[in-house]
Design a protein around this motif. Structure first.
Motif, PDB file in Angstrom:
ATOM      1  N   LEU A  43       0.848  -1.192   0.000  1.00 35.35           N
ATOM      2  CA  LEU A  43       0.000   0.000   0.000  1.00 35.35           C
ATOM      3  C   LEU A  43       0.878   1.235   0.000  1.00 35.35           C
ATOM      4  O   LEU A  43       1.849   1.309   0.747  1.00 35.35           O
ATOM      5  CB  LEU A  43      -0.885   0.015   1.254  1.00 35.35           C
ATOM      6  CG  LEU A  43      -1.536   1.355   1.603  1.00 35.35           C
ATOM      7  CD1 LEU A  43      -2.681   1.658   0.667  1.00 35.35           C
ATOM      8  CD2 LEU A  43      -1.988   1.375   3.038  1.00 35.35           C
ATOM      9  N   ARG A  44       0.513   2.183  -0.825  1.00 33.21           N
ATOM     10  CA  ARG A  44       1.154   3.500  -0.797  1.00 33.21           C
ATOM     11  C   ARG A  44       0.045   4.553  -0.765  1.00 33.21           C
ATOM     12  O   ARG A  44      -0.898   4.472  -1.536  1.00 33.21           O
ATOM     13  CB  ARG A  44       2.018   3.712  -2.034  1.00 33.21           C
ATOM     14  CG  ARG A  44       3.243   2.844  -2.096  1.00 33.21           C
ATOM     15  CD  ARG A  44       4.043   3.116  -3.385  1.00 33.21           C
ATOM     16  NE  ARG A  44       5.193   2.246  -3.479  1.00 33.21           N
ATOM     17  CZ  ARG A  44       5.182   1.017  -4.001  1.00 33.21           C
ATOM     18  NH1 ARG A  44       4.065   0.510  -4.468  1.00 33.21           N
ATOM     19  NH2 ARG A  44       6.275   0.292  -4.047  1.00 33.21           N
ATOM     20  N   HIS A  45       0.168   5.506   0.135  1.00 32.23           N
ATOM     21  CA  HIS A  45      -0.752   6.646   0.186  1.00 32.23           C
ATOM     22  C   HIS A  45       0.120   7.891   0.014  1.00 32.23           C
ATOM     23  O   HIS A  45       0.821   8.294   0.929  1.00 32.23           O
ATOM     24  CB  HIS A  45      -1.514   6.671   1.510  1.00 32.23           C
ATOM     25  CG  HIS A  45      -2.680   7.606   1.491  1.00 32.23           C
ATOM     26  ND1 HIS A  45      -3.671   7.551   2.439  1.00 32.23           N
ATOM     27  CD2 HIS A  45      -3.019   8.618   0.655  1.00 32.23           C
ATOM     28  CE1 HIS A  45      -4.570   8.490   2.182  1.00 32.23           C
ATOM     29  NE2 HIS A  45      -4.180   9.150   1.107  1.00 32.23           N
ATOM     30  N   MET A  46       0.087   8.460  -1.172  1.00 30.47           N
ATOM     31  CA  MET A  46       1.062   9.470  -1.597  1.00 30.47           C
ATOM     32  C   MET A  46       0.420  10.844  -1.816  1.00 30.47           C
ATOM     33  O   MET A  46      -0.795  10.977  -1.830  1.00 30.47           O
ATOM     34  CB  MET A  46       1.708   9.015  -2.914  1.00 30.47           C
ATOM     35  CG  MET A  46       2.322   7.628  -2.844  1.00 30.47           C
ATOM     36  SD  MET A  46       2.702   6.930  -4.458  1.00 30.47           S
ATOM     37  CE  MET A  46       1.100   6.352  -5.000  1.00 30.47           C
ATOM     38  N   ASN A  47       1.292  11.813  -2.024  1.00 30.95           N
ATOM     39  CA  ASN A  47       0.914  13.194  -2.382  1.00 30.95           C
ATOM     40  C   ASN A  47       0.265  13.984  -1.252  1.00 30.95           C
ATOM     41  O   ASN A  47      -0.522  14.889  -1.503  1.00 30.95           O
ATOM     42  CB  ASN A  47       0.026  13.234  -3.627  1.00 30.95           C
ATOM     43  CG  ASN A  47       0.746  12.792  -4.867  1.00 30.95           C
ATOM     44  OD1 ASN A  47       1.918  12.451  -4.849  1.00 30.95           O
ATOM     45  ND2 ASN A  47       0.050  12.785  -5.982  1.00 30.95           N
ATOM     46  N   TRP A  48       0.611  13.637  -0.022  1.00 31.54           N
ATOM     47  CA  TRP A  48       0.135  14.431   1.105  1.00 31.54           C
ATOM     48  C   TRP A  48       0.795  15.807   1.036  1.00 31.54           C
ATOM     49  O   TRP A  48       1.980  15.920   0.718  1.00 31.54           O
ATOM     50  CB  TRP A  48       0.493  13.764   2.422  1.00 31.54           C
ATOM     51  CG  TRP A  48      -0.311  12.537   2.703  1.00 31.54           C
ATOM     52  CD1 TRP A  48      -0.082  11.285   2.234  1.00 31.54           C
ATOM     53  CD2 TRP A  48      -1.486  12.448   3.502  1.00 31.54           C
ATOM     54  NE1 TRP A  48      -1.032  10.415   2.704  1.00 31.54           N
ATOM     55  CE2 TRP A  48      -1.899  11.096   3.492  1.00 31.54           C
ATOM     56  CE3 TRP A  48      -2.214  13.377   4.245  1.00 31.54           C
ATOM     57  CZ2 TRP A  48      -3.023  10.661   4.192  1.00 31.54           C
ATOM     58  CZ3 TRP A  48      -3.320  12.933   4.946  1.00 31.54           C
ATOM     59  CH2 TRP A  48      -3.723  11.597   4.914  1.00 31.54           C
ATOM     60  N   LYS A  49       0.061  16.837   1.369  1.00 28.32           N
ATOM     61  CA  LYS A  49       0.616  18.197   1.341  1.00 28.32           C
ATOM     62  C   LYS A  49       1.581  18.440   2.497  1.00 28.32           C
ATOM     63  O   LYS A  49       2.564  19.156   2.358  1.00 28.32           O
ATOM     64  CB  LYS A  49      -0.509  19.219   1.361  1.00 28.32           C
ATOM     65  CG  LYS A  49      -1.326  19.188   0.079  1.00 28.32           C
ATOM     66  CD  LYS A  49      -2.441  20.219   0.094  1.00 28.32           C
ATOM     67  CE  LYS A  49      -3.176  20.159  -1.225  1.00 28.32           C
ATOM     68  NZ  LYS A  49      -4.508  19.631  -1.113  1.00 28.32           N
ATOM     69  N   GLU A  50       1.288  17.827   3.662  1.00 30.09           N
ATOM     70  CA  GLU A  50       2.158  18.012   4.814  1.00 30.09           C
ATOM     71  C   GLU A  50       1.901  16.901   5.831  1.00 30.09           C
ATOM     72  O   GLU A  50       0.883  16.219   5.783  1.00 30.09           O
ATOM     73  CB  GLU A  50       1.962  19.374   5.463  1.00 30.09           C
ATOM     74  CG  GLU A  50       0.546  19.634   5.968  1.00 30.09           C
ATOM     75  CD  GLU A  50       0.365  21.030   6.502  1.00 30.09           C
ATOM     76  OE1 GLU A  50       1.217  21.475   7.294  1.00 30.09           O
ATOM     77  OE2 GLU A  50      -0.634  21.660   6.150  1.00 30.09           O
ATOM     78  N   VAL A  51       2.846  16.733   6.729  1.00 28.24           N
ATOM     79  CA  VAL A  51       2.694  15.758   7.806  1.00 28.24           C
ATOM     80  C   VAL A  51       1.978  16.446   8.963  1.00 28.24           C
ATOM     81  O   VAL A  51       2.492  17.396   9.543  1.00 28.24           O
ATOM     82  CB  VAL A  51       4.069  15.209   8.247  1.00 28.24           C
ATOM     83  CG1 VAL A  51       3.902  14.277   9.442  1.00 28.24           C
ATOM     84  CG2 VAL A  51       4.745  14.485   7.091  1.00 28.24           C
ATOM     85  N   THR A  52       0.787  15.974   9.254  1.00 27.01           N
ATOM     86  CA  THR A  52      -0.047  16.547  10.307  1.00 27.01           C
ATOM     87  C   THR A  52      -0.461  15.425  11.262  1.00 27.01           C
ATOM     88  O   THR A  52      -0.244  14.247  10.979  1.00 27.01           O
ATOM     89  CB  THR A  52      -1.322  17.169   9.699  1.00 27.01           C
ATOM     90  OG1 THR A  52      -2.096  16.102   9.107  1.00 27.01           O
ATOM     91  CG2 THR A  52      -1.001  18.237   8.654  1.00 27.01           C
ATOM     92  N   PRO A  53      -1.106  15.757  12.373  1.00 28.15           N
ATOM     93  CA  PRO A  53      -1.636  14.698  13.240  1.00 28.15           C
ATOM     94  C   PRO A  53      -2.617  13.782  12.499  1.00 28.15           C
ATOM     95  O   PRO A  53      -2.641  12.573  12.737  1.00 28.15           O
ATOM     96  CB  PRO A  53      -2.321  15.467  14.368  1.00 28.15           C
ATOM     97  CG  PRO A  53      -1.532  16.740  14.462  1.00 28.15           C
ATOM     98  CD  PRO A  53      -1.215  17.083  13.023  1.00 28.15           C
TER      99      PRO A  53
END
Length: 86
Positions: A43-53
């Protein structure tokens, strides 16, 4: 989710088009491989804008979901969300 790519028995790629604001625009892929008679899912979950809680929470929950799927495939019973113990 919008299906971006679908290769039967090998790969599924989704693009999130409507969900929690942090998910919109992210890409989720499942790569399926068989090795020695066993199936493996990456599994890959990509393209997050930033690391948040919320990102961290999703990371944990994806891991738990995959563990539950493994239990279901191997033992015939997964772990429903409301029965998880943290």
């Amino acid at each position: 989710m919008k299906i971006e790519e679908l290769i039967a028995n090998e790969k599924v790629v989704w693009q999130c088009i409507d969900s929690d604001a942090e998910w919109i625009g992210t890409i989720i892929s499942f790569d399926i491989q068989e090795k020695n008679g066993k199936s493996f899912i990456t599994l890959r979950h990509m393209n997050w804008k930033e690391v948040t809680p919320f990102y961290r929470s999703c990371n944990y929950n994806w891991a738990f979901f995959l563990y539950s799927l493994k239990c279901y495939c191997e033992d015939g019973e997964g772990i429903p969300y409301h029965k998880r113990k943290f």
